[in-house]
Design a protein around this motif. Structure first.
Motif, mmCIF file in Angstrom:
data_model
loop_
_atom_site.group_PDB
_atom_site.id
_atom_site.type_symbol
_atom_site.label_atom_id
_atom_site.label_comp_id
_atom_site.label_asym_id
_atom_site.label_seq_id
_atom_site.Cartn_x
_atom_site.Cartn_y
_atom_site.Cartn_z
ATOM 1 N N LYS A 82 54.039 16.957 75.295
ATOM 2 C CA LYS A 82 53.926 16.460 76.668
ATOM 3 C C LYS A 82 52.462 16.248 77.036
ATOM 4 O O LYS A 82 51.562 16.860 76.472
ATOM 5 C CB LYS A 82 54.607 17.409 77.656
ATOM 6 C CG LYS A 82 54.032 18.814 77.686
ATOM 7 C CD LYS A 82 54.881 19.716 78.566
ATOM 8 C CE LYS A 82 54.369 21.159 78.492
ATOM 9 N NZ LYS A 82 55.189 22.085 79.241
ATOM 10 N N LYS A 98 54.825 13.617 80.934
ATOM 11 C CA LYS A 98 55.605 12.661 80.148
ATOM 12 C C LYS A 98 55.913 13.323 78.816
ATOM 13 O O LYS A 98 55.063 14.008 78.243
ATOM 14 C CB LYS A 98 54.768 11.415 79.854
ATOM 15 C CG LYS A 98 55.074 10.254 80.701
ATOM 16 C CD LYS A 98 54.346 9.036 80.150
ATOM 17 C CE LYS A 98 54.178 8.042 81.261
ATOM 18 N NZ LYS A 98 53.464 6.850 80.864
ATOM 19 N N ILE A 99 57.115 13.102 78.324
ATOM 20 C CA ILE A 99 57.525 13.624 77.025
ATOM 21 C C ILE A 99 57.162 12.603 75.950
ATOM 22 O O ILE A 99 57.384 11.406 76.118
ATOM 23 C CB ILE A 99 59.029 13.898 76.997
ATOM 24 C CG1 ILE A 99 59.394 14.956 78.022
ATOM 25 C CG2 ILE A 99 59.467 14.336 75.593
ATOM 26 C CD1 ILE A 99 60.871 15.165 78.198
ATOM 27 N N TYR A 158 61.814 20.202 84.289
ATOM 28 C CA TYR A 158 61.418 20.800 83.025
ATOM 29 C C TYR A 158 62.620 21.466 82.346
ATOM 30 O O TYR A 158 62.823 21.279 81.158
ATOM 31 C CB TYR A 158 60.288 21.812 83.241
ATOM 32 C CG TYR A 158 59.974 22.592 81.992
ATOM 33 C CD1 TYR A 158 59.152 22.048 81.015
ATOM 34 C CD2 TYR A 158 60.522 23.843 81.775
ATOM 35 C CE1 TYR A 158 58.890 22.741 79.851
ATOM 36 C CE2 TYR A 158 60.261 24.544 80.619
ATOM 37 C CZ TYR A 158 59.448 23.996 79.655
ATOM 38 O OH TYR A 158 59.177 24.676 78.499
ATOM 39 N N LEU A 169 66.320 18.343 75.089
ATOM 40 C CA LEU A 169 65.571 18.296 73.825
ATOM 41 C C LEU A 169 66.104 19.314 72.818
ATOM 42 O O LEU A 169 66.191 19.026 71.621
ATOM 43 C CB LEU A 169 64.083 18.536 74.080
ATOM 44 C CG LEU A 169 63.362 17.422 74.844
ATOM 45 C CD1 LEU A 169 61.997 17.903 75.321
ATOM 46 C CD2 LEU A 169 63.233 16.160 74.010
ATOM 47 N N ASP A 204 64.951 18.865 80.906
ATOM 48 C CA ASP A 204 64.354 18.270 79.701
ATOM 49 C C ASP A 204 64.417 19.239 78.534
ATOM 50 O O ASP A 204 64.724 18.856 77.399
ATOM 51 C CB ASP A 204 62.901 17.874 79.963
ATOM 52 C CG ASP A 204 62.775 16.665 80.877
ATOM 53 O OD1 ASP A 204 63.729 15.861 80.951
ATOM 54 O OD2 ASP A 204 61.719 16.527 81.518
ATOM 55 N N ASN A 205 64.142 20.505 78.788
ATOM 56 C CA ASN A 205 64.186 21.533 77.752
ATOM 57 C C ASN A 205 65.594 21.635 77.160
ATOM 58 O O ASN A 205 65.761 21.669 75.939
ATOM 59 C CB ASN A 205 63.739 22.876 78.334
ATOM 60 C CG ASN A 205 63.666 23.961 77.290
ATOM 61 O OD1 ASN A 205 63.332 23.712 76.141
ATOM 62 N ND2 ASN A 205 63.973 25.180 77.689
#
Length: 90
Positions: A19, A85-86, A1, A8, A4-5
């Motif tokens: 998500k 999932k994004i 997470y 993004l 991904d953060n």
């Protein structure tokens, strides 16, 4: 997470990122089924928690009170096989 953060945010996509929760086994527990069904109908903003501290989920006669930390990614409980999932919206 967190990775991904960071990605993004750096890519300027955080405001368009959502998500959904999924089960890697296809046979989630009743608690995870509730979360999966909620996010299948409406993906949530990436920064929003799937479940927050103080929430209670009831599914098929089972109850889980969340008193430790917000659930931002999969792993809702020990031995959980769920993941997220994004989704990038236009």
């Amino acid at each position: 997470y967190e990775a991904d953060n960071q990605f993004l945010t750096k890519a300027g996509l955080i405001e368009r990122a959502y998500k959904q929760m999924f089960s890697s086994t296809g046979d989630p527990c009743p608690i995870c089924t509730v979360i999966i069904n909620q996010t299948a109908a409406a993906p949530i903003p990436f920064k929003q928690a799937f479940v927050s501290v103080g929430d209670t989920i009831v599914g098929e006669g089972r109850t889980m009170f969340f008193d430790y930390e917000d659930v931002q990614a999969g792993n809702v409980h020990p031995n959980c096989n769920c993941y997220y999932k994004i989704i990038i919206k236009d």
